[in-house]
Design an enzyme around this catalytic site. Structure first.
Site, PDB file in Angstrom:
ATOM      1  CG  ASP A 107      -1.843  -1.216   1.237  1.00  0.00           C
ATOM      2  OD1 ASP A 107      -2.279  -1.636   0.158  1.00  0.00           O
ATOM      3  OD2 ASP A 107      -2.083  -1.756   2.326  1.00  0.00           O
ATOM      4  CE  LYS A 127       2.739  -2.336  -4.450  1.00  0.00           C
ATOM      5  NZ  LYS A 127       2.393  -2.034  -3.046  1.00  0.00           N
ATOM      6  N   GLY A 137      -4.204  -4.204  -4.038  1.00  0.00           N
ATOM      7  CA  GLY A 137      -5.237  -3.199  -4.250  1.00  0.00           C
ATOM      8  C   GLY A 137      -4.543  -1.926  -4.676  1.00  0.00           C
ATOM      9  CG  HIS A 138      -1.809  -1.901  -7.162  1.00  0.00           C
ATOM     10  ND1 HIS A 138      -0.913  -2.504  -7.994  1.00  0.00           N
ATOM     11  CD2 HIS A 138      -1.503  -2.337  -5.909  1.00  0.00           C
ATOM     12  CE1 HIS A 138      -0.090  -3.271  -7.269  1.00  0.00           C
ATOM     13  NE2 HIS A 138      -0.446  -3.194  -6.011  1.00  0.00           N
TER      14      HIS A 138
END
Ligand code: IMO
Ligand code: MG
Length: 437
Positions: free
Chosen positions: A15, A18, A42-43
């Site tokens: 997190d 990125k 989770g991006h």
């Protein structure tokens, strides 16, 4: 050695931001490749006032000319991927066999992996729970290592192979789960039919991704390798056993993408100006107090994948320097540079640990991290709003001092600074990213 390609990885516990860095880099890349993890990632990418939360689809998908690749090292979750694809299509994002490629050699997350992930976690006593994302990641990689109980994306395209595998593996899992956890049996026939249908829909995107990427390298096309998770969650080099189940550092790129180690290219290590961690496991600089609360609220630190509140604390230079060395990081990206909002006067940086009367400045993944004491250096926080700052020189002096101290401690330049969620809220400062070959 490639000087064209770019690898973007997290240097903390995930997190780090990125997705935003990959989105920025992707604009000059022909390919963006996921090489590790799966839907546990989770991006977040913010484009044109819209927020996109991506889990399996690479963060290059919002750039019209970028080809997005899910590499062999990823554990691929068909219903999750199709859900994301449909969501993106519904929002007008172009997505299809021209810009999304899935390696036939990637392993498939099956329903028994997700169920197993939950059952195993539930059965562990509180100090032993990993706090996984319950996406079936660990059990799927375990089957990959077991080999005889694994299903790959290519198997979804062969009806007879898939039927045989689902029937035999599901029967074995039903027996184990019933005996160990008194679980209800799963319906093999229904699972077979469901996954065969996924295979039919995904077939046009399934390819030999490794060969495609090696050819792209030869042709001189630029590739961005998008890391999932963070270095401290790496299966080999992280805070084991409180880690994820894949090689998430730059060391995992060649294996997980099917390219030569010489093609990793320029390595960007992403950090937040503080630290967060979600799930259990040691976190030496954690602030389980008002400071942690402040960081959580200010940084919107709630999981993109699970919605869980993230644990927050100070920047840990010992851990980050270790992660930067491990991946041969060339330049850092520092995300979520926050002002003190009148509540925080000092920022602390952990520069060493104390354990059993010893001073430790080099991170060791076998250290009993839950028992170390942190040695801190204090720097003044800044109260000026920085969300609209465009040039490094216009940042408050205290912010520049913090940035420069981190550069010194990690031994790498910070080329990219993020002062907000939007694409434009990015400051490039002596970055080599726009000058790569
Ligand atoms: P991104 O790519 C933060 C953590 C989980 C748990 C541990 C193992 O968004 O940075 P798993 O489901 O992988 O078996 O869980 O790893 N974890 C992450 N934490 N960001 C992530 O990804 C993570 N992916 C896994 O919270 O502690
Ligand atoms: Mg995330």
């Amino acid at each position: 050695m490639s000087t064209r390609n770019v690898t973007v990885i997290g240097l903390q516990w995930g997190d780090e931001g990125k997705g935003k860095v990959v989105d920025a880099v992707a604009r000059s890349c022909r390919y963006v490749v996921r090489y590790c993890g799966g839907a546990n990632a989770g991006h977040s990418v913010n484009v044109g006032g819209q927020k996109y939360a991506l889990h399996l689809i690479p963060s290059g998908i919002l750039n019209a000319n970028t080809r997005n690749v899910i590499g062999n090292g990823v554990v691929f979750d068909p219903p999750e991927a199709l859900h994301e694809i449909d969501d993106l299509l519904g929002r007008g994002v172009k997505i299809g066999p021209e810009n999304l490629f899935i390696s036939g050699a990637a392993h498939v997350v099956m329903p028994w992996h997700k169920l197993g992930d939950k059952l195993i976690e539930q059965s562990l006593t509180s100090g032993k729970k990993i706090g996984t994302t319950a996406r079936g990641i660990g059990p799927c990689y375990a089957d990959k290592a077991t080999r005889s109980t694994a299903i790959r994306v290519c198997d979804l395209l062969d009806e007879a192979v898939l039927k045989e595998k689902v029937q035999s593996i599901c029967a074995a899992r039903n027996a184990t789960f019933a005996a160990l956890y008194a679980a209800e049996p799963m319906d093999a026939q229904a699972i077979f039919a469901e996954y065969l249908a996924y295979g039919r829909r995904l077939a046009p995107m399934v390819c030999d991704a490794g060969t495609m990427l090696r050819a792209a390298c030869k042709a001189g096309e630029r590739i961005c390798f998008e890391g999932g998770q963070g270095s401290m969650l790496d299966i080999d080099h992280g805070t084991f056993p409180f880690v994820t189940s894949s090689s998430v550092t730059a060391c995992g790129v060649p294996g997980g993408a099917g390219i030569s180690p010489k093609e990793i290219g320029y390595v960007v290590g992403v950090v937040k100006c503080y630290t967060s961690r979600v799930g259990t496991g040691p976190f030496p600089t954690e602030q389980d107090n008002e400071t942690g609360q402040f960081l959580r609220t200010r940084g919107h630190e709630f999981g993109t994948t699970t919605g869980r509140p993230r644990r927050c604390g100070w920047f840990d230079a010992v851990a980050v320097r270790y992660a930067a060395e491990l991946s041969g990081v060339d330049e850092l990206g520092m995300m979520l540079l926050l002002d003190g909002e009148g509540q925080l006067e000092t920022l602390r940086i952990c520069t060493g640990y104390k354990y059993g009367g010893r001073s430790i400045t080099e991170f060791d993944p076998t250290l009993p991290l839950e028992r170390v004491e942190c040695v801190y250096e204090d720097l003044p926080a800044w109260q000026e709003k920085i969300a609209d700052v465009k040039r490094y020189e216009d940042l408050p002096a205290a912010a520049r001092r913090y940035v420069e101290r981190v550069e010194q401690l990690i031994g790498r330049p910070i080329g990219l600074l993020s002062v907000g969620l939007r694409r434009e809220q990015t400051i490039l400062h002596n970055s080599k990213l726009d000058k790569l070959g």
